[in-house]
Design an enzyme around this catalytic site. Structure first.
Site, PDB file in Angstrom:
ATOM      1  N   LYS A 196     -23.417  -9.235  -2.391  1.00  0.00           N
ATOM      2  CA  LYS A 196     -24.026  -9.406  -3.718  1.00  0.00           C
ATOM      3  C   LYS A 196     -25.513  -9.073  -3.710  1.00  0.00           C
ATOM      4  CE  LYS A 196     -24.366 -14.314  -2.645  1.00  0.00           C
ATOM      5  NZ  LYS A 196     -23.511 -14.219  -1.447  1.00  0.00           N
TER       6      LYS A 196
ATOM      7  N   GLU B 258     -15.231  -6.789  -5.496  1.00  0.00           N
ATOM      8  CA  GLU B 258     -14.767  -7.991  -6.191  1.00  0.00           C
ATOM      9  C   GLU B 258     -15.261  -9.265  -5.517  1.00  0.00           C
ATOM     10  OE1 GLU B 258     -13.594 -10.174  -8.931  1.00  0.00           O
ATOM     11  OE2 GLU B 258     -12.580  -8.249  -9.149  1.00  0.00           O
TER      12      GLU B 258
ATOM     13  N   ASP C 275     -29.216 -16.731  -5.238  1.00  0.00           N
ATOM     14  CA  ASP C 275     -27.808 -16.331  -5.111  1.00  0.00           C
ATOM     15  C   ASP C 275     -27.193 -16.106  -6.491  1.00  0.00           C
ATOM     16  OD1 ASP C 275     -25.140 -16.355  -3.388  1.00  0.00           O
ATOM     17  OD2 ASP C 275     -24.788 -17.675  -5.098  1.00  0.00           O
TER      18      ASP C 275
ATOM     19  N   VAL D 215       0.819  -1.209   0.000  1.00  0.00           N
ATOM     20  CA  VAL D 215       0.000   0.000   0.000  1.00  0.00           C
ATOM     21  C   VAL D 215       0.854   1.260   0.000  1.00  0.00           C
ATOM     22  CG1 VAL D 215      -1.622   1.349   1.401  1.00  0.00           C
ATOM     23  CG2 VAL D 215      -1.996  -1.103   1.072  1.00  0.00           C
TER      24      VAL D 215
ATOM     25  N   LYS E 147     -25.750 -12.531  -8.571  1.00  0.00           N
ATOM     26  CA  LYS E 147     -24.428 -12.445  -9.210  1.00  0.00           C
ATOM     27  C   LYS E 147     -24.554 -12.176 -10.708  1.00  0.00           C
ATOM     28  CE  LYS E 147     -22.511 -15.540  -5.722  1.00  0.00           C
ATOM     29  NZ  LYS E 147     -22.090 -16.929  -5.403  1.00  0.00           N
TER      30      LYS E 147
END
Length: 432
Positions: A109, A133, A205, A37, A209
């Site tokens: 999600k 992500e 689910d 970082v 997505k």
């Protein structure tokens, strides 16, 4: 974080399977994260529902709190990691964090698929990052390639196995001949399926997505309610055996396609040829197959769930967001410039595999063929199995509007020569 203070302070919401692994990785990789970082990464709080609940990792003393709302609005919090899931209180907490100047990394999600635009607009207004992500396919890097690596290309199709529970069940049915209930029970015993498996086996689910994938791939806002959804509870051992006979395997697929100036998004079980790359995805693994005009065909494969794999994706986002924060910049926000409409499922072109128990007498095949012709559905292959009372026709169609195929099946069920339509399943991949 001030110019003279090279520390990035992180708050984590949730300390379950994923959150506990995020906490562990933040501790174990502290030095490496600081090197990557360019500043130290300090965990300053972990919000939980119960302080005394058993946890997979030991959280440093003084960091646990039940005051999630207070944690995300602390002046010293630079980045919030949300891994509690669900719609509320996650939505309110993320919005509060952004309004208070923190960047956000989430694995949620369901929330992104239901109300992503609200979150993206809040992030843009606050000039902060919102990265996610980990929301699709666990550790598999698929969202960033769609958002960044393929930004100069035109994605035309995304086809994926994005739910490990259903893939495990269907794989077990294929390899052992087990029925759905038996395979589900084994998945629950092994921890791949929840005690209440509805979200997985009914396709909720995967639909969430699919909405996220379609939104990114086609630069349009697609919600979970836009995605046609069917689960696997009605898939039988006979369906799986029939697929095997035709050199195919049954998978629950998330399919996102560019159809002219519209987006088609659907989740349903389908037969795919065993030669297709997705057919070899076994057990609880995930894979996403991407087709684009310039890059061609790409496949992303790996563990699609689990605490450590998902935490890996969270930490990857955290590093990117932390670098942006240090540089005083933001990453790419929502890209919805194309604003494409979602094509109704009835207009989406698909193929069907239909198994029909029929009377074994002259004219049956012609009558069945006429039913398909009545709805302008072309037949690709027909085979007959058995004779007499056990006669069955197995028909595979060419691509046609889904509504026409559904009408064909309804007509077949009303015909006197048809005793029962025993199986209806879509077919994907391969030559028509």
């Amino acid at each position: 974080m001030t110019d003279g203070d090279k520390r990035l302070r992180v708050a984590v919401l949730g300390c379950g399977a994923v959150g506990s692994q995020v906490v562990r990785l933040l501790s174990e990789q502290r030095d490496d994260l600081a090197a990557r970082v360019g500043a130290s990464v300090e965990l300053v709080g972990v919000a939980v529902r119960r302080l005394d609940a058993p946890r997979e990792v030991e959280v440093p003393e003084g960091l646990l709190t039940t005051d999630a709302a207070g944690l995300v609005t602390r002046d010293d919090v630079d980045l919030v990691v949300e891994v509690i899931g669900g719609i509320e209180p996650a939505r309110g907490l993320i919005l509060s964090a952004l309004e208070n100047g923190a960047s956000v990394v989430t694995a949620n999600k369901a929330l992104l698929a239901e109300d992503g635009p609200t979150l993206f607009e809040a992030a843009a207004k606050a000039e902060r990052d919102l990265y996610y992500e980990a929301a699709v396919a666990g550790a598999i890097p698929i969202l960033r390639p769609l958002r960044e690596s393929l930004a100069g290309d035109k994605v035309t199709r995304v086809l994926g196995i994005v739910n490990g529970t259903t893939n495990f069940i269907l794989d077990k049915m294929d390899t052992s001949g087990a029925g759905f209930s038996e395979a589900l029970q084994e998945a629950q015993e092994l921890g791949y399926a929840e005690a209440d498996p509805t979200a997985d086996v009914e396709g909720f689910d995967a639909a969430a997505k699919a909405a996220i994938l379609a939104s990114l791939a086609f630069h349009s806002r697609v919600t979970a309610s836009d995605v046609h959804r069917e689960g696997i509870a009605e898939v039988t051992a006979a369906d799986v055996a029939s697929a095997r006979d035709m050199g195919a395997v049954v998978k629950l697929l998330a399919i996102c396609e560019l159809r002219g100036d519209q987006v088609a998004a659907r989740v349903h079980p389908a037969m795919i040829p065993r030669s297709h790359p997705l057919a070899s995805v076994r057990g609880a693994y995930n894979a996403v197959f991407v087709e684009s005009e310039a890059a061609g065909q790409l496949m992303f494969y790996g563990p699609g769930a689990g605490g450590a794999p998902t935490a890996s994706a969270v930490l990857g986002d955290l590093v990117t967001v932390a670098r942006n924060r240090l540089a005083g910049t933001r990453g790419a926000g929502e890209s919805a410039y194309a604003d494409r409409a979602v094509q109704p499922m009835g207009e989406t072109r698909t193929r069907y595999h239909v198994a029909i128990d029929v009377d074994d007498r002259a004219g049956v095949l012609a009558a069945v063929a006429n039913a398909f012709a009545d709805h302008d559905v072309s037949i690709q292959t027909v085979r007959q199995e058995g004779r007499g009372a056990d006669a069955q026709l197995v028909v595979v169609s060419h691509a046609a509007p889904d509504a026409a195929l559904s009408a064909t099946v309804r007509q077949l069920r009303e015909m006197d020569i048809v005793r029962e339509v025993t199986s209806v399943m879509r077919v994907e991949g391969g030559d028509e």
